[in-house]
Design an enzyme around this catalytic site. Structure first.
Site, short mmCIF file in Angstrom:
data_model
loop_
_atom_site.label_atom_id
_atom_site.label_comp_id
_atom_site.label_asym_id
_atom_site.label_seq_id
_atom_site.Cartn_x
_atom_site.Cartn_y
_atom_site.Cartn_z
N CYS A 1 0.82 -1.22 0.00
CA CYS A 1 0.00 0.00 0.00
C CYS A 1 0.85 1.27 0.00
O CYS A 1 0.55 2.24 -0.73
CB CYS A 1 -0.96 -0.01 1.19
SG CYS A 1 -0.22 -0.61 2.71
N HIS B 1 -2.08 6.54 4.65
CA HIS B 1 -0.64 6.57 4.88
C HIS B 1 -0.10 7.93 4.39
O HIS B 1 -0.35 8.33 3.24
CB HIS B 1 0.07 5.47 4.09
CG HIS B 1 -0.22 4.08 4.60
ND1 HIS B 1 -0.89 3.82 5.77
CD2 HIS B 1 0.11 2.87 4.07
CE1 HIS B 1 -0.96 2.50 5.95
NE2 HIS B 1 -0.37 1.90 4.93
N1 LIG Z 1 -4.63 -3.63 5.46
C1 LIG Z 1 -4.03 -2.99 4.45
O1 LIG Z 1 -3.99 -1.72 4.41
C2 LIG Z 1 -3.40 -3.74 3.32
C3 LIG Z 1 -2.95 -3.00 2.21
C4 LIG Z 1 -2.37 -3.69 1.15
C5 LIG Z 1 -2.25 -5.05 1.17
N2 LIG Z 1 -2.68 -5.75 2.26
C6 LIG Z 1 -2.54 -7.22 2.20
O2 LIG Z 1 -3.85 -7.78 2.07
C7 LIG Z 1 -3.89 -9.05 2.72
C8 LIG Z 1 -5.00 -9.04 3.77
O3 LIG Z 1 -4.71 -8.05 4.75
P1 LIG Z 1 -5.78 -7.61 5.86
O4 LIG Z 1 -5.19 -6.38 6.43
O5 LIG Z 1 -7.14 -7.57 5.29
O6 LIG Z 1 -5.66 -8.86 6.90
P2 LIG Z 1 -6.73 -9.37 7.97
O7 LIG Z 1 -7.64 -8.28 8.39
O8 LIG Z 1 -5.93 -10.07 9.01
O9 LIG Z 1 -7.61 -10.49 7.16
C9 LIG Z 1 -7.07 -11.74 6.79
C10 LIG Z 1 -8.12 -12.56 6.03
O10 LIG Z 1 -7.52 -13.81 5.64
C11 LIG Z 1 -8.34 -14.91 6.11
N3 LIG Z 1 -7.49 -16.04 6.47
C12 LIG Z 1 -6.58 -16.14 7.48
N4 LIG Z 1 -6.02 -17.38 7.51
C13 LIG Z 1 -6.58 -18.07 6.49
C14 LIG Z 1 -6.43 -19.40 6.00
N5 LIG Z 1 -5.56 -20.26 6.56
N6 LIG Z 1 -7.18 -19.79 4.94
C15 LIG Z 1 -8.05 -18.93 4.35
N7 LIG Z 1 -8.25 -17.65 4.78
C16 LIG Z 1 -7.52 -17.23 5.83
C17 LIG Z 1 -9.04 -14.36 7.33
O11 LIG Z 1 -10.23 -15.14 7.56
P3 LIG Z 1 -10.77 -15.47 9.04
O12 LIG Z 1 -11.56 -14.26 9.50
O13 LIG Z 1 -11.64 -16.65 8.82
O14 LIG Z 1 -9.58 -15.75 9.91
C18 LIG Z 1 -9.34 -12.92 6.87
O15 LIG Z 1 -10.49 -12.94 6.04
C19 LIG Z 1 -2.48 -9.28 3.30
O16 LIG Z 1 -1.73 -10.04 2.39
C20 LIG Z 1 -1.94 -7.87 3.44
O17 LIG Z 1 -0.54 -7.83 3.41
C21 LIG Z 1 -3.27 -5.14 3.33
#
Ligand SMILES: NC(=O)c1ccc[n+]([C@@H]2O[C@H](COP(=O)([O-])OP(=O)(O)OC[C@H]3O[C@@H](n4cnc5c(N)ncnc54)[C@H](OP(=O)(O)O)[C@@H]3O)[C@@H](O)[C@H]2O)c1
Length: 351
Positions: free
Chosen positions: A150, A243
């Protein structure tokens, strides 16, 4: 209007997943077919498995949908949006691509693979052409298209018009990153309240390698990274969304500040020319008020899809410096991925 393309959201319960659901529930070209998450959530209703944290309609109006496991089933949607963590994405995204889905990923797992486009449609739309090499090489009928970290995405939006007009030789960037960037529940409140944490694991390395790839040139079946030095210092701050980045840049030919400003003002990239549904009218908004941009006041403008520059001034070391702001879960994540899919759709790459 053409029939909307069915899509699956992987990681639908998380911070980025919720942003996907919010955007796709209203989308003119795509229709949510499946919501998927981990085995902990599969089989539950979306409303029961998800702590909805957005100000828009709760669960995107899909609270009664039953979540499925994130593994591909017998049939897959033609388009898959992935908000999975990198380790899970490394396993599941190729499985979807093999089964014929075009996967738009937010995870870091495949970003630096030579045959994977690291796409920001305003910046490097031609990198999408890597897909045909990827399909040939890997024998997939689908594919993987990534968006960048991001912080890197926000940075490259401001750098791209300067690189195109003058050439960027060096960049120094210090970030002040929102808590939502760490997912949900993310950073413990006792750690971040009234505080700054000067370390985000693996963040600086990602920015330093992803920016030259995004600004690089397509060379057959690979990208030749742009020859530039990038130095990043990343900090987590007590801001919810957005950010902020303090950027100093060295440009070829040391152009005046007026010319730098003109490069941003006259930038008219492909998504804006094509009028893609998620493309902001103005990709880089320039602020003249001395204390802007600010996350609380500016980050939600244009649905979080534009980036904001302000405080353009001379830098005694690199030549030019400015303040930069962008939305991490919109432009830097779900919104960016949806825009990637819109570009692919406009180019006829989605069946
Ligand atoms: N947040 C940001 O600003 C941002 C920006 C750019 C990129 N990203 C990237 O986007 C991705 C998600 O980030 P996030 O911030 O949304 O994370 P998050 O809030 O922790 O969400 C993670 C998601 O993945 C699922 N998950 C976890 N373990 C799993 C498994 N073993 N099998 C299938 N699903 C699983 C979770 O489901 P459950 O609820 O069932 O556990 C949840 O839906 C990451 O790769 C991160 O680096 C994030």
């Amino acid at each position: 209007m053409p029939t909307p393309v069915p899509v699956t959201v992987l990681g639908a319960t998380g911070t980025v997943g919720q942003r996907f659901v919010e955007r796709l529930a209203q989308h003119p070209w795509f229709r949510i077919e499946r919501l998927a998450a981990s085995g902990r959530s599969a089989g539950k209703r979306y409303r029961d498995a998800t702590a909805w944290r957005l100000p828009s309609e709760a669960w995107g109006g899909l609270g009664d949908e039953v979540l499925v496991a994130a593994e591909p089933g017998k049939t897959v949607s033609p388009v898959v949006f992935s908000a999975l963590d990198a380790d899970v994405a490394a396993e599941l995204e190729p499985a979807y691509a093999r089964a014929g889905a075009l996967v738009f990923s937010n995870a870091s797992a495949f970003r630096m693979e030579a045959d994977v486009p690291l796409l920001v449609p305003e910046v490097n739309p031609d990198h999408l052409d890597l897909l045909s090499a990827q399909r040939k090489l890997r024998g997939w009928s689908g594919g993987i298209v990534c968006n960048a970290n991001c912080t890197a995405t926000v940075l490259v939006m401001a750098l791209a018009p300067l690189h195109k007009r003058f050439g960027v030789e060096a960049v120094m960037m210090a970030s002040m990153q929102a808590i939502s960037g760490a997912g949900y529940p993310g950073v413990a409140s006792l750690d971040i309240t009234a505080n700054v944490i000067p370390y985000i694991p693996k963040e600086e390395e990602k920015i330093e390698e992803e920016v030259p790839k995004m600004l690089g040139l397509l060379d057959g079946a690979r990208i030749a990274p742009a020859a530039m030095a990038v130095s990043a210092s990343c900090h987590r701050v007590a801001v919810v969304e957005g950010h902020t980045e303090a950027v100093a840049v060295q440009l070829r030919g040391t152009p005046s500040l007026d010319l730098v400003r003109a490069a941003w003002l006259t930038w008219s990239p492909e998504p804006q020319r094509l009028k893609l549904p998620s493309a902001p009218l103005v990709p880089v908004r320039i602020h003249d008020v001395a204390d802007r941009p600010q996350p609380r006041l500016d980050v939600e403008r244009d649905g979080g899809m534009s980036v904001h520059v302000g405080r353009l001034r001379a830098c005694a070391i690199l030549g030019v410096k400015f303040a930069l702001l962008g939305h991490n879960t919109q432009r830097g994540a779900a919104g960016g991925s949806v825009l990637n899919a819109e570009l692919a759709h406009a180019r006829g790459l989605i069946a």
